[in-house]
Design a protein around this motif. Structure first.
Motif, short mmCIF file in Angstrom:
data_model
loop_
_atom_site.label_atom_id
_atom_site.label_comp_id
_atom_site.label_asym_id
_atom_site.label_seq_id
_atom_site.Cartn_x
_atom_site.Cartn_y
_atom_site.Cartn_z
N SER A 1 -6.48 17.31 -24.23
CA SER A 1 -6.20 16.55 -23.13
C SER A 1 -5.94 17.75 -22.12
CB SER A 1 -4.94 15.98 -22.98
OG SER A 1 -4.56 15.64 -21.65
N ARG B 1 -4.32 16.72 -29.95
CA ARG B 1 -4.70 15.98 -28.90
C ARG B 1 -4.21 16.52 -27.57
NH1 ARG B 1 -3.36 11.64 -32.37
NH2 ARG B 1 -1.70 11.09 -30.82
N LYS B 2 -3.04 17.26 -27.54
CA LYS B 2 -2.56 17.56 -26.29
C LYS B 2 -3.46 18.84 -25.56
CE LYS B 2 0.94 19.11 -23.38
NZ LYS B 2 0.42 20.06 -22.70
#
Length: 199
Positions: free
Chosen positions: A71, A67-68
Motif C-alpha cells: 500500500s 500488504r501495508k
C-alpha cells in the motif's frame, strides 16, 4: 439461488447490511476485498505475480505479503497500482464466480456479493439485482475518522476519488439509505427482500 450485488462508497456501512442479510436471511456473503487478500496468500494465484511487481522486500518472515508495504509503495508510485490491479481484479472475479457455482450446487438460496468496484468490474453481469448503499458524505467522513483513524483530509480525498452518487444511482436497481437510523436501514432491506420476492 438469488444473487444480490452490494456496492457503495467507502464508509457507507456496507458491512452492516451484509451482517443483517447473513443473520436474518442466511445469506452466503462474499466480499471482494477479503478475496483480494486471499489470492495474495502463499501458494495462491497472485502471490508470485505480486512479488514480481514489488520485489522480494514485500515478503514478511512468515512468507506472506506485507500488504501495508504494498500500500505504501503504491501510494508513492501510483503507476504500480495499475499493474497490481491488472493481476488482482481478474483473479478476484474468477474466485467469486467459482464460489458462486459451489454455493449454487450446495443448494444455497441467497448469495450476496459486496465490492466497492462492483460496477466498474461488471459484477452486475452475474447478479440478479444490485443495491447501492448510500450514506451522507459527512457521516462517511466521521465513520472513517472513528473506525480507521483517518484524518478528515484523507477521508475526503478517498471519497472524492470514488464513483459519484449519481453514477451509483444510475447503475443500480435499489438504494438503501444507511445514515444513523439502523431500524430504517433494516426496514428497507426487509421490504426489498420480502415485498419484492427476492427469495
Amino acid at each position: 439461488m438469488r444473487i444480490i450485488g452490494i456496492t457503495g462508497g467507502v464508509g457507507a456501512g456496507k458491512s452492516t447490511v451484509l451482517a443483517f442479510l447473513e443473520k436474518e436471511y442466511g445469506a452466503a456473503v462474499i466480499q471482494a476485498d477479503q478475496v483480494g487478500h486471499l489470492v495474495m496468500e502463499p501458494g495462491e494465484e497472485c502471490y508470485e505475480d505480486v512479488i514480481g511487481i514489488f520485489g522480494k522486500e514485500i515478503i514478511k518472515e512468515d512468507k506472506t505479503i506485507d500488504r501495508k508495504r504494498v500500500s505504501d509503495v503504491v501510494f508513492e508510485q501510483p503507476h504500480l497500482l495499475k499493474r497490481l490491479e491488472s493481476v488482482i481484479h481478474p483473479a478476484v472475479k474468477r474466485y467469486i464466480c467459482r464460489r458462486i457455482r459451489e454455493l449454487q450446487e450446495s443448494g444455497c438460496r441467497l448469495c450476496v456479493v459486496e465490492a466497492a468496484l462492483l460496477l466498474e468490474e461488471h459484477y452486475q453481469d452475474f447478479c440478479d439485482q444490485v443495491w447501492y448503499i448510500h450514506t451522507d458524505p459527512q457521516i462517511r467522513i466521521r465513520r472513517l475518522e472513528e473506525s480507521r483513524g483517518y484524518t478528515r483530509e484523507k477521508a475526503e480525498g478517498i471519497i472524492a476519488s470514488q464513483a459519484t452518487e449519481e453514477y451509483f444511482r444510475a447503475h443500480t436497481d435499489y438504494v438503501i439509505e444507511n445514515n444513523n437510523d439502523l431500524d430504517r436501514t433494516y426496514a428497507q432491506i426487509r421490504e426489498r427482500i420480502e415485498k419484492h420476492a427476492v427469495l
